[in-house]
Design a protein around this motif. Structure first.
Motif, PDB file in Angstrom:
ATOM      1  N   ARG A  73       0.798  -1.404  -0.090  1.00 46.29           N
ATOM      2  CA  ARG A  73      -0.012  -0.251  -0.018  1.00 46.29           C
ATOM      3  C   ARG A  73       1.003   1.040  -0.119  1.00 46.29           C
ATOM      4  O   ARG A  73       1.896   1.364   0.602  1.00 46.29           O
ATOM      5  N   TYR A  74       0.216   2.123  -0.799  1.00 51.02           N
ATOM      6  CA  TYR A  74       0.808   3.489  -0.739  1.00 51.02           C
ATOM      7  C   TYR A  74       0.460   4.239   0.657  1.00 51.02           C
ATOM      8  O   TYR A  74      -0.645   4.402   0.633  1.00 51.02           O
ATOM      9  N   LYS A  75       1.415   4.896   1.167  1.00 52.19           N
ATOM     10  CA  LYS A  75       1.149   5.914   2.526  1.00 52.19           C
ATOM     11  C   LYS A  75       2.037   7.168   2.496  1.00 52.19           C
ATOM     12  O   LYS A  75       3.047   7.192   1.596  1.00 52.19           O
ATOM     13  N   SER A  76       1.525   8.212   3.315  1.00 55.91           N
ATOM     14  CA  SER A  76       2.379   9.246   3.131  1.00 55.91           C
ATOM     15  C   SER A  76       3.637   9.058   3.876  1.00 55.91           C
ATOM     16  O   SER A  76       4.596   9.767   3.627  1.00 55.91           O
ATOM     17  N   GLU A  77       3.871   8.114   4.797  1.00 55.07           N
ATOM     18  CA  GLU A  77       5.123   7.883   5.355  1.00 55.07           C
ATOM     19  C   GLU A  77       5.254   6.247   5.671  1.00 55.07           C
ATOM     20  O   GLU A  77       4.300   5.427   5.661  1.00 55.07           O
ATOM     21  N   ILE A  78       6.317   5.834   5.722  1.00 54.33           N
ATOM     22  CA  ILE A  78       6.532   4.182   5.791  1.00 54.33           C
ATOM     23  C   ILE A  78       6.419   3.747   7.388  1.00 54.33           C
ATOM     24  O   ILE A  78       6.292   2.663   7.498  1.00 54.33           O
ATOM     25  N   VAL A  79       6.615   4.654   8.309  1.00 59.82           N
ATOM     26  CA  VAL A  79       6.211   4.406   9.762  1.00 59.82           C
ATOM     27  C   VAL A  79       5.483   5.724   9.991  1.00 59.82           C
ATOM     28  O   VAL A  79       5.976   6.785   9.977  1.00 59.82           O
ATOM     29  N   HIS A  80       4.235   5.667  10.532  1.00 57.54           N
ATOM     30  CA  HIS A  80       3.569   6.937  10.942  1.00 57.54           C
ATOM     31  C   HIS A  80       3.931   7.515  12.082  1.00 57.54           C
ATOM     32  O   HIS A  80       3.860   7.147  13.116  1.00 57.54           O
ATOM     33  N   SER A  81       4.287   8.905  11.874  1.00 57.86           N
ATOM     34  CA  SER A  81       5.054   9.595  12.822  1.00 57.86           C
ATOM     35  C   SER A  81       4.327  11.008  13.030  1.00 57.86           C
ATOM     36  O   SER A  81       4.466  11.760  14.060  1.00 57.86           O
ATOM     37  N   GLY A  82       3.730  11.429  11.813  1.00 54.10           N
ATOM     38  CA  GLY A  82       3.425  12.866  11.762  1.00 54.10           C
ATOM     39  C   GLY A  82       4.692  13.754  11.423  1.00 54.10           C
ATOM     40  O   GLY A  82       4.404  14.955  11.509  1.00 54.10           O
TER      41      GLY A  82
END
Length: 330
Positions: A90-99
């Motif tokens: 899946r495509y996401k804004s980060e490869i680990v969600h940290s903000g």
């Protein structure tokens, strides 16, 4: 001899047209018969995939042949069966969600804590001028952590930045960060440096590599992993179980999801309480009308409700049923 491997890896690198890359990469993984979960973003790759030894070898060779991912380090586990049911990329804004998405503040490709190999981490961790910092979530460090490590009350890694002020008391210490495979430490250590911490290190390869190369010495409990195995042993030197049953406080290393799908709490529960409570965390969840049947594992495959399936959709859904044997819709 085990016929399958599970690969854990990440790589911070620039990926242009990351959304299209994710779609193409999913097709490639499926062509190899792999199962797993991969996140793709403009900042890189983060994945755990599982499959036959040959398929995993081909996958690693393909990743390393791409100059963008040539430095990717794979943690390889031998497993008796694949560690996932399906393949997701899946495509996401980060490869680990940290903000933490401002590259002017945090960019692991440019500046992070000093990487410590497992043997160096082991030598440093007990010094008086050192603080060992666990940057993982509550449910992870409650299952297992390094002896005397500082832990944070966070439900997700994205809560980490808000906890920086709590760590200010350690600014005159050397900070040794660690996580499962290393990916969270890349951003956590970078943020600590940005906030004025002078000496920040990170365990290269995380707990998993430490277990393989240093015997897991002084890691107490089990290591939570994000696949069907749920938890793995890492300490072959001085192992101990530290997690306790959420309901009765008995020592147990078993972690499950609440059988109530609207709760789905991730928690530790001993077998006795599991059977007494039908795999639920509370009496209210036990009485919930949507409670899933408890089979002793506390693991439930999630499959989205599908409406007006075409022929291919029906085929995929039936294949899932065959694969799991007892699917729960949620």
């Amino acid at each position: 001899m085990n016929r399958y491997h599970t690969l854990l890896y990440y790589c911070y690198t620039t990926i242009e047209n990351a959304e299209q890359f994710a779609a193409d990469h999913l097709k490639f993984c499926k062509s190899l018969g792999l199962v797993g979960r991969i996140i793709v973003a403009e900042e890189g790759l983060n994945g755990t995939v599982s499959g036959t030894v040959d398929a995993c070898k081909t996958y690693m060779e393909s990743i390393h042949s791409d100059p963008r991912f040539a430095a990717t380090e794979f943690k390889i586990d031998e497993v008796e069966e694949p560690s996932f049911i399906k393949m997701h990329c899946r495509y996401k804004s980060e490869i680990v969600h940290s903000g933490l998405r401002d590259p002017n503040i945090i960019d692991p490709k440019k500046k992070t804590g000093i990487h410590l190999e497992p043997k160096d981490f082991m030598e440093m961790k007990d010094r008086d001028d050192v603080v060992v910092l666990d940057v993982r979530s509550n449910y992870e460090h409650s299952l297992g952590k390094f002896k005397n490590a500082v832990t944070l009350d966070i439900e997700n890694f994205r809560d980490f930045p808000a906890k920086i002020n709590e760590l200010a008391q350690y600014k005159d210490k050397k900070i040794l960060t660690y996580c499962t495979g290393g990916i969270k430490c890349e951003k956590a250590s970078a943020l600590l440096l940005h906030e004025g911490f002078q000496e920040v290190y990170q365990l290269h390869g995380g707990i998993i590599k430490y277990g393989k190369e240093a015997g897991g010495k002084d890691f107490e409990g089990k290591c939570y992993v994000f696949d069907n195995r749920v938890a793995v042993d890492v300490n072959s030197v001085n192992p101990v179980v530290i997690s306790r049953c959420y309901n009765c406080e008995k020592i147990t290393a078993k972690m499950i999801n609440c059988a109530n799908p609207e709760c789905n709490e991730h928690f530790t529960q001993c077998d006795d309480c599991g059977w007494q409570r039908d795999g639920c965390c509370s009496d209210s969840c036990k009485e919930h009308p949507r409670k899933r049947p408890y089979d002793g594992t506390g693991y439930y495959v999630k499959v989205p409700q599908q409406v007006n399936l075409n022929k291919k959709g029906r085929t995929d859904f039936l294949n899932d049923l065959k694969e799991t044997g007892n699917l729960q819709l949620s």
